[in-house]
Design an enzyme around this catalytic site. Structure first.
Site, PDB file in Angstrom:
ATOM      1  N   LYS A  81       0.917  -1.470  -0.005  1.00 54.85           N
ATOM      2  CA  LYS A  81       0.161   0.113   0.008  1.00 54.85           C
ATOM      3  C   LYS A  81       0.776   1.196   0.059  1.00 54.85           C
ATOM      4  O   LYS A  81       0.441   2.033  -0.747  1.00 54.85           O
ATOM      5  CB  LYS A  81      -1.061  -0.049   1.069  1.00 54.85           C
ATOM      6  CG  LYS A  81      -0.319   0.170   2.584  1.00 54.85           C
ATOM      7  CD  LYS A  81      -1.297   0.355   3.597  1.00 54.85           C
ATOM      8  CE  LYS A  81      -0.862   0.040   4.854  1.00 54.85           C
ATOM      9  NZ  LYS A  81       0.192   0.672   5.442  1.00 54.85           N
ATOM     10  N   ARG A  86      -6.801   2.645  11.284  1.00 55.67           N
ATOM     11  CA  ARG A  86      -6.307   1.423  11.364  1.00 55.67           C
ATOM     12  C   ARG A  86      -7.128   0.628  12.619  1.00 55.67           C
ATOM     13  O   ARG A  86      -7.044  -0.530  12.957  1.00 55.67           O
ATOM     14  CB  ARG A  86      -4.895   1.311  11.978  1.00 55.67           C
ATOM     15  CG  ARG A  86      -3.809   0.889  10.973  1.00 55.67           C
ATOM     16  CD  ARG A  86      -2.439   0.867  11.582  1.00 55.67           C
ATOM     17  NE  ARG A  86      -1.774   0.369  11.317  1.00 55.67           N
ATOM     18  CZ  ARG A  86      -0.761   0.335  10.321  1.00 55.67           C
ATOM     19  NH1 ARG A  86      -0.755   1.452   9.820  1.00 55.67           N
ATOM     20  NH2 ARG A  86       0.172  -0.293   9.945  1.00 55.67           N
ATOM     21  N   ARG A 135      13.913  -2.180   7.907  1.00 51.68           N
ATOM     22  CA  ARG A 135      13.391  -1.662   8.946  1.00 51.68           C
ATOM     23  C   ARG A 135      13.609  -2.530  10.368  1.00 51.68           C
ATOM     24  O   ARG A 135      13.364  -3.763  10.040  1.00 51.68           O
ATOM     25  CB  ARG A 135      11.864  -1.516   8.462  1.00 51.68           C
ATOM     26  CG  ARG A 135      11.593  -0.195   7.901  1.00 51.68           C
ATOM     27  CD  ARG A 135      10.219  -0.188   7.367  1.00 51.68           C
ATOM     28  NE  ARG A 135       9.129  -0.808   7.922  1.00 51.68           N
ATOM     29  CZ  ARG A 135       7.900  -0.836   7.595  1.00 51.68           C
ATOM     30  NH1 ARG A 135       7.714  -0.213   6.746  1.00 51.68           N
ATOM     31  NH2 ARG A 135       7.139  -1.287   8.677  1.00 51.68           N
ATOM     32  N   ARG A 181       1.969  -7.692  13.696  1.00 50.16           N
ATOM     33  CA  ARG A 181       1.284  -6.459  13.016  1.00 50.16           C
ATOM     34  C   ARG A 181       0.058  -7.012  12.178  1.00 50.16           C
ATOM     35  O   ARG A 181      -0.849  -6.505  12.132  1.00 50.16           O
ATOM     36  CB  ARG A 181       2.481  -5.971  12.189  1.00 50.16           C
ATOM     37  CG  ARG A 181       3.324  -4.912  13.123  1.00 50.16           C
ATOM     38  CD  ARG A 181       4.653  -4.536  12.336  1.00 50.16           C
ATOM     39  NE  ARG A 181       4.487  -4.095  10.990  1.00 50.16           N
ATOM     40  CZ  ARG A 181       5.469  -4.080  10.120  1.00 50.16           C
ATOM     41  NH1 ARG A 181       6.773  -4.691  10.367  1.00 50.16           N
ATOM     42  NH2 ARG A 181       5.317  -3.618   8.878  1.00 50.16           N
TER      43      ARG A 181
END
Ligand code: ADP
Length: 222
Positions: free
Chosen positions: A19, A94, A166, A177
């Protein structure tokens, strides 16, 4: 597309759905900013403000940063002049409380809201996320399984040899996540679907194919 109506595009997808990449392409195409709450939070976390330590700790474990912190960040970012013609939200809202908060913000501003889901099966996501790295020079995104630079150690875009992984991209954190996504974010998709604001795109294809489907959908509704 009718550019006279300011548009708020919300991009929703699990970690690794692409995304962020799709939002960037769309942002360049539509000439409206992409606002990534993950990027903003990483920036705050790496600084030394009041919330930095708390945000860093939460992001490292894959949890969600408190709604009140997001509310302040999003309110201030959306009030900047470059958002007047519209914007793309990457990573917000979210959860349902964030949905309600965004609704109250957008009510005042009178944007046309459109929500895009990028759907990808979980096994593909894990490879995508754990293999992901980016160029420190220009931010270009690569993947050690699917999208290596043409010359192994050199960025295709800017020639830099400095790459970053990351710190929240290891498998355990990614699983957390994904769990948060299932628990908190899937209800957001149901909510927007019921309001007929949701467009769903199959994200298990090449970046260009996903982007083509995305823009094709958007051209019908914008
Ligand atoms: P991804 O979509 O791959 O999880 P992001 O860069 O969008 O990556 O987000 C990274 C992290 O930033 C999340 O795991 C979470 O800790 C935090 N974060 C980003 N957006 C939000 C949000 N809207 N609410 C709470 N936490 C967020």
């Amino acid at each position: 597309m009718d550019s006279s109506v300011p548009v708020a595009i919300v991009m929703i997808g699990p970690p690794g759905s692409g995304k962020g990449t799709q939002s960037s392409k769309l942002s360049a195409f539509l000439g409206i900013p992409k606002i990534s709450t993950g990027d903003i939070l990483r920036q705050v976390a790496s600084g030394s403000s009041r919330n930095s330590e708390e945000i860093r700790a939460i992001m490292e474990t894959g949890g969600l940063v408190p709604d009140s912190i997001l509310a302040d960040l999003v309110t201030s970012r959306l009030s900047e002049p470059d958002c007047k013609k519209g914007f793309i939200l990457d990573g917000y809202p979210r959860n349902i409380d964030q949905v309600i908060f965004l609704e109250s913000l957008l009510q005042v501003k009178n944007y046309k809201l459109l929500v895009v889901e990028i759907a990808v099966p979980e096994d593909v996501l894990l490879k995508r996320v754990t293999g992901r790295f980016s160029c420190r020079g220009c931010g270009a995104i690569y993947n050690k399984y699917f999208l290596r630079p043409r010359n192994e150690k050199i960025c295709d875009q800017c020639g830099s040899a400095d790459f970053a992984y990351r710190s929240d991209d290891n498998e355990l954190v990614v699983r957390e996540r994904l769990r948060e996504y299932t628990l908190q974010t899937l209800p957001v998709l149901d909510y927007y679907k019921a309001k007929h604001l949701l467009v769903s795109v199959d994200g298990n294809r090449s970046l260009d194919e996903v982007y083509d489907e995305l823009t094709c959908h958007l051209s019908k509704v914008l």
